[in-house]
Design a protein around this motif. Structure first.
Motif, PDB file in Angstrom:
ATOM      1  N   PHE A 419      56.693  14.565  46.518  1.00 47.03           N
ATOM      2  CA  PHE A 419      56.980  15.161  45.521  1.00 47.03           C
ATOM      3  C   PHE A 419      55.886  15.997  45.290  1.00 47.03           C
ATOM      4  O   PHE A 419      54.782  15.509  45.059  1.00 47.03           O
ATOM      5  CB  PHE A 419      57.622  14.418  44.368  1.00 47.03           C
ATOM      6  CG  PHE A 419      57.655  15.341  42.976  1.00 47.03           C
ATOM      7  CD1 PHE A 419      58.708  16.183  42.641  1.00 47.03           C
ATOM      8  CD2 PHE A 419      56.626  15.287  41.986  1.00 47.03           C
ATOM      9  CE1 PHE A 419      59.075  16.890  41.531  1.00 47.03           C
ATOM     10  CE2 PHE A 419      56.794  15.946  40.599  1.00 47.03           C
ATOM     11  CZ  PHE A 419      57.837  16.762  40.500  1.00 47.03           C
ATOM     12  N   ARG A 420      55.896  17.181  44.663  1.00 44.54           N
ATOM     13  CA  ARG A 420      54.789  18.315  44.090  1.00 44.54           C
ATOM     14  C   ARG A 420      55.285  18.542  42.633  1.00 44.54           C
ATOM     15  O   ARG A 420      56.317  18.815  42.574  1.00 44.54           O
ATOM     16  CB  ARG A 420      54.674  19.357  44.939  1.00 44.54           C
ATOM     17  CG  ARG A 420      54.658  19.222  46.486  1.00 44.54           C
ATOM     18  CD  ARG A 420      54.551  20.370  47.306  1.00 44.54           C
ATOM     19  NE  ARG A 420      54.648  20.154  48.824  1.00 44.54           N
ATOM     20  CZ  ARG A 420      55.809  19.731  49.404  1.00 44.54           C
ATOM     21  NH1 ARG A 420      57.093  19.786  48.797  1.00 44.54           N
ATOM     22  NH2 ARG A 420      55.605  19.613  50.794  1.00 44.54           N
ATOM     23  N   ALA A 421      54.211  18.576  42.028  1.00 47.76           N
ATOM     24  CA  ALA A 421      54.135  18.943  40.530  1.00 47.76           C
ATOM     25  C   ALA A 421      54.139  20.510  40.226  1.00 47.76           C
ATOM     26  O   ALA A 421      53.070  21.298  40.077  1.00 47.76           O
ATOM     27  CB  ALA A 421      52.945  18.432  39.701  1.00 47.76           C
ATOM     28  N   LEU A 422      55.374  21.364  40.706  1.00 46.48           N
ATOM     29  CA  LEU A 422      55.184  22.502  40.662  1.00 46.48           C
ATOM     30  C   LEU A 422      55.997  23.148  39.406  1.00 46.48           C
ATOM     31  O   LEU A 422      56.828  22.470  38.732  1.00 46.48           O
ATOM     32  CB  LEU A 422      56.169  23.192  41.856  1.00 46.48           C
ATOM     33  CG  LEU A 422      55.572  22.936  43.259  1.00 46.48           C
ATOM     34  CD1 LEU A 422      56.427  23.432  44.229  1.00 46.48           C
ATOM     35  CD2 LEU A 422      54.119  23.723  43.708  1.00 46.48           C
ATOM     36  N   ASP A 423      55.360  24.355  38.887  1.00 42.99           N
ATOM     37  CA  ASP A 423      55.967  25.079  37.766  1.00 42.99           C
ATOM     38  C   ASP A 423      57.162  26.040  38.201  1.00 42.99           C
ATOM     39  O   ASP A 423      57.218  26.726  39.473  1.00 42.99           O
ATOM     40  CB  ASP A 423      55.028  25.760  36.869  1.00 42.99           C
ATOM     41  CG  ASP A 423      54.133  24.718  36.337  1.00 42.99           C
ATOM     42  OD1 ASP A 423      54.472  23.616  35.808  1.00 42.99           O
ATOM     43  OD2 ASP A 423      52.886  24.923  36.133  1.00 42.99           O
ATOM     44  N   ALA A 424      58.309  26.143  37.302  1.00 41.46           N
ATOM     45  CA  ALA A 424      59.080  27.010  37.530  1.00 41.46           C
ATOM     46  C   ALA A 424      58.712  28.457  37.611  1.00 41.46           C
ATOM     47  O   ALA A 424      57.773  28.979  36.835  1.00 41.46           O
ATOM     48  CB  ALA A 424      60.305  27.051  36.684  1.00 41.46           C
ATOM     49  N   GLU A 425      59.130  29.589  38.546  1.00 42.72           N
ATOM     50  CA  GLU A 425      58.677  30.757  38.573  1.00 42.72           C
ATOM     51  C   GLU A 425      59.249  31.512  37.279  1.00 42.72           C
ATOM     52  O   GLU A 425      60.630  31.302  37.124  1.00 42.72           O
ATOM     53  CB  GLU A 425      59.088  31.446  39.462  1.00 42.72           C
ATOM     54  CG  GLU A 425      58.258  31.134  40.871  1.00 42.72           C
ATOM     55  CD  GLU A 425      58.864  31.654  42.295  1.00 42.72           C
ATOM     56  OE1 GLU A 425      57.870  31.740  43.131  1.00 42.72           O
ATOM     57  OE2 GLU A 425      59.860  31.943  42.129  1.00 42.72           O
ATOM     58  N   ASN A 456      53.554  32.180  38.117  1.00 43.69           N
ATOM     59  CA  ASN A 456      53.797  30.791  38.664  1.00 43.69           C
ATOM     60  C   ASN A 456      54.439  30.966  40.048  1.00 43.69           C
ATOM     61  O   ASN A 456      55.255  30.309  40.549  1.00 43.69           O
ATOM     62  CB  ASN A 456      54.488  29.907  38.038  1.00 43.69           C
ATOM     63  CG  ASN A 456      54.032  29.352  36.491  1.00 43.69           C
ATOM     64  OD1 ASN A 456      52.664  29.323  36.509  1.00 43.69           O
ATOM     65  ND2 ASN A 456      54.766  29.135  35.593  1.00 43.69           N
ATOM     66  N   LEU A 457      54.231  32.283  40.480  1.00 43.98           N
ATOM     67  CA  LEU A 457      54.920  32.447  42.020  1.00 43.98           C
ATOM     68  C   LEU A 457      54.558  31.220  42.824  1.00 43.98           C
ATOM     69  O   LEU A 457      53.155  30.905  43.008  1.00 43.98           O
ATOM     70  CB  LEU A 457      54.083  33.709  42.445  1.00 43.98           C
ATOM     71  CG  LEU A 457      54.618  34.209  43.775  1.00 43.98           C
ATOM     72  CD1 LEU A 457      56.073  34.765  43.737  1.00 43.98           C
ATOM     73  CD2 LEU A 457      54.025  35.732  44.345  1.00 43.98           C
ATOM     74  N   ILE A 458      55.049  30.946  43.686  1.00 43.15           N
ATOM     75  CA  ILE A 458      54.993  29.732  44.646  1.00 43.15           C
ATOM     76  C   ILE A 458      54.501  30.010  45.761  1.00 43.15           C
ATOM     77  O   ILE A 458      55.210  31.154  46.397  1.00 43.15           O
ATOM     78  CB  ILE A 458      56.411  28.743  44.606  1.00 43.15           C
ATOM     79  CG1 ILE A 458      56.594  28.114  43.329  1.00 43.15           C
ATOM     80  CG2 ILE A 458      55.876  27.643  45.626  1.00 43.15           C
ATOM     81  CD1 ILE A 458      57.703  27.447  43.231  1.00 43.15           C
ATOM     82  N   ASP A 459      53.657  29.667  46.578  1.00 43.53           N
ATOM     83  CA  ASP A 459      53.071  30.117  47.903  1.00 43.53           C
ATOM     84  C   ASP A 459      52.579  28.818  48.616  1.00 43.53           C
ATOM     85  O   ASP A 459      52.722  27.647  48.020  1.00 43.53           O
ATOM     86  CB  ASP A 459      51.854  30.907  47.681  1.00 43.53           C
ATOM     87  CG  ASP A 459      51.754  31.774  48.966  1.00 43.53           C
ATOM     88  OD1 ASP A 459      52.427  31.649  49.838  1.00 43.53           O
ATOM     89  OD2 ASP A 459      51.027  32.655  48.869  1.00 43.53           O
ATOM     90  N   ASN A 469      51.580  26.859  42.905  1.00 43.42           N
ATOM     91  CA  ASN A 469      51.746  27.828  42.099  1.00 43.42           C
ATOM     92  C   ASN A 469      50.561  28.940  42.399  1.00 43.42           C
ATOM     93  O   ASN A 469      49.375  28.685  41.874  1.00 43.42           O
ATOM     94  CB  ASN A 469      52.011  27.745  40.598  1.00 43.42           C
ATOM     95  CG  ASN A 469      53.312  27.006  40.266  1.00 43.42           C
ATOM     96  OD1 ASN A 469      53.327  25.477  40.337  1.00 43.42           O
ATOM     97  ND2 ASN A 469      54.457  27.590  40.560  1.00 43.42           N
ATOM     98  N   VAL A 470      50.781  30.403  42.604  1.00 39.65           N
ATOM     99  CA  VAL A 470      49.638  31.185  42.781  1.00 39.65           C
ATOM    100  C   VAL A 470      49.171  31.599  41.265  1.00 39.65           C
ATOM    101  O   VAL A 470      47.896  31.728  41.157  1.00 39.65           O
ATOM    102  CB  VAL A 470      50.097  32.476  43.498  1.00 39.65           C
ATOM    103  CG1 VAL A 470      49.293  33.463  43.167  1.00 39.65           C
ATOM    104  CG2 VAL A 470      50.633  32.196  44.753  1.00 39.65           C
TER     105      VAL A 470
END
Length: 605
Positions: A419-425, A456-459, A469-470
């Motif tokens: 799991f990664r703690a990513l934010d929504a775009e 929060n663009l994901i790359d 998140n970019v």
């Protein structure tokens, strides 16, 4: 001779008597209801079956690359990964539909749709909405919406079929039919495509091994009226593609598979003199992907999306209508390395349409999303269209504002390293433009400015082998569209885009987005049944990576085509693609087709 041809093509398509951003008057994708295009505040392009046949397009990307604000990239030939960028948005930030049902792949890296193996032969129409459509269509509609629509039955049976053969033993056969069997309306279709292809790794860099492919697809739809105003419809779409691919900067004996299965059913009601309409629907999309590397072995993903949705549209008075809807979606994803995860999202939306003055239409809406992993989000949208005056040549002003929300995909959250703690775009976008009809309404000229900011663009981080998140990205630019349909036997299309898509933190250009893009075509039909045409594609240069260290140059590609009606129902046709054998890349180290020729026959009944 080459440059004389290019100059002549440019002069022909710049003639002000030949223009239009195509439509046949009614669209369904922008508002989720059949609506005159003059009442839609967003930028919409409609590609009809007649245009698909005139340009002799065979794949979905062939069609989409001819639309203002849209660019496509493919890592090789048919079957290879292919992305579509609407106004610079990520491929996964645009929603893709077949007959109004979502076909985005939950097993895709970003939850997007890979266009590399989608043929166009079974579809009767394509509608593209440019700009955020998140309030009505929800997550993944940040960039826009692409809807592939099959034919609808009429009282008389209609059918069409075609067969084609060409370069490197490429063969294609497609057929479709629609009509009534008693009270039941039926639509059936199928397509088969197979060829030796060309090397995914660029043959100009020394590749010798061809990467072949085979694709099979089928669609079906049935609808019946149960009682006055009450009907039910159900249908499905199936496609399977096998293909060879390279991914190591050299020839490789890799093989891949893509399989999509889509099913849907709707119960519809219309009453109160068509002032009230309602729909309850169910949709399921099941996908399978296999990338079998000759050295490391296969990687397999499976994805499934199930949706229940309902919506009601009520017009209490002629000048106003209210649309309300609710949806629930469940996504599942698994791979052969242990990932097995799911998520869900519940959504509610409302939209108010007002027509306070003759020719003026205003829309405003709200959406509430409750995501299982990322909590709740409320988004807003508004747009308007104003027809100034009356008649076939009255100009139309359009403007829209939209907010978007897209949660990270299950692939981004759980593959490789847990799991990664990513934010929504999230995004905010607006556009404004003018449409000027002319030549008695057969031609239209459109000019639109757009601006979208995304947070929060994901790359993907190639050093940490992880997603992140970019921060902030911005895409702004201009779209110019000009098209004419059957003006004294001429059909003309011009689609030009200027795009500035950047990472606002670093100032770098977003990868694989050309700053400029141009498509132009000119066709002429004679009463004897002869048709001749030419097209010109000018692709701007682009960076192939986020760091802007690898630059891919632009390209100029010319095509010729012709057709002749042998009888009222039979037409033979042929075309030459890449007439001057331009050697170019759109993805670094990956090949593109050289000069190639195709011929076929088309039958209609």
């Amino acid at each position: 001779m080459k440059y004389m041809f290019l100059i002549g093509s440019a002069l022909a398509v710049s003639a002000p008597a030949m223009a239009q951003d195509a439509s046949d008057g009614i669209v369904v994708t922008a508002t989720r209801q059949p609506t005159p295009i003059t009442q839609i505040g967003q930028s919409v392009t409609v590609v009809t079956r007649a245009e698909i046949e005139r340009t002799q397009a065979t794949t979905a990307t062939d069609v989409l690359a001819r639309i203002p604000g849209v660019s496509t990239v493919q890592s090789g030939g048919f079957g290879q990964p292919s992305s579509v960028f609407i106004r610079g948005a990520e491929n996964a930030q645009s929603l893709v539909l077949i007959d109004g049902v979502r076909i985005n792949d939950p097993g895709d890296v970003g939850g997007g749709f890979d266009f590399g193996a989608l043929t166009i032969g079974q579809f009767d129409r394509v509608e593209v909405v440019r700009g955020s459509s998140g309030v009505l269509w929800g997550s993944r509609a940040i960039g826009g919406v692409i809807n592939f629509i099959t034919a609808r039955p009429t009282e008389q049976w209609t059918a069409r079929a075609q067969a084609e053969y060409g370069w490197r033993d490429r063969k294609q056969v497609s057929a479709s039919a629609a009509g009534l069997v008693g009270p039941v309306g039926l639509t059936l279709g199928g397509n088969w495509l197979k060829g030796d292809g060309f090397s995914a790794f660029d043959e100009d860099r020394g590749a010798t091994e061809k990467d072949g492919f085979e694709s099979k697809s089928a669609n079906a739809r049935a609808d019946v009226e149960l009682a006055q105003g009450l009907s039910v419809d159900a249908g499905g779409f199936y496609t399977k593609a096998n293909y060879d691919y390279d991914n190591t900067g050299a020839d490789a004996l890799n093989v891949g598979l893509k399989r999509d299965t889509l099913g849907y059913a709707n119960l519809r009601y219309s009453g109160l003199d068509d002032r009230l309409s309602a729909r309850v629907g169910y949709g399921i999309n099941d996908t399978k992907r296999i990338s079998d590397d000759a050295v490391f072995g296969p990687y397999q993903t499976k994805g499934r999306t199930e949706r229940f949705e309902g919506q009601v549209l009520f017009a209490p008075v002629e000048m106003a209508s209210v649309q309300l809807g609710a949806e629930t979606e469940k996504q599942k994803f698994s791979d052969n390395y242990g990932s097995n995860d799911d998520t869900s999202i519940d959504s509610y939306y409302g939209n108010l349409t007002l027509r306070p003055l003759a020719g003026l239409t205003l829309n405003g809406g709200l959406r509430y999303d409750d995501h299982e992993d990322f909590g709740h989000k409320t988004t807003f949208a508004a747009n308007g269209a104003w027809v100034i005056g009356s008649g076939d040549e009255a100009p139309i002003l359009r403007a829209s504002y939209g907010e978007g929300f897209k949660a990270p995909s299950l692939y981004q959250l759980y593959t490789n390293a847990g799991f990664r703690a990513l934010d929504a775009e999230t995004s905010k976008s607006w556009d404004a433009g003018v449409e000027q009809p002319f030549a008695g309404g057969t031609g239209r000229f459109t000019l639109t400015y757009f601006d979208r900011k995304t947070k929060n663009l994901i790359d993907y981080d190639l050093t940490q082998f992880n997603y992140y998140n970019v921060g902030r990205a911005r895409a702004q630019g201009l779209e110019l569209g000009m098209q004419v349909a059957n003006w004294q036997g001429f059909d003309v299309n011009l689609a030009a885009t200027y795009l500035d898509a950047t990472n606002e933190l670093t100032g770098a250009q977003l990868a694989r987005r050309p700053k400029t893009n141009l498509y132009a075509s000119l066709d002429k039909a004679w009463e004897v049944g002869l048709k001749l045409g030419a097209d010109l594609r000018v692709g701007g240069g682009r960076y192939d990576d986020a760091a802007n260290s690898q630059y891919v140059g632009g390209n100029v590609v010319v095509g010729l085509r012709g057709a002749f009606a042998v009888t009222q129902n039979v037409e033979i046709y042929g075309r030459i693609e890449n007439l001057f054998d331009e050697h170019y890349e759109v993805v670094r180290t990956y090949g593109t087709p050289g000069r190639s020729a195709y011929a076929g026959v088309r039958v209609k009944m």
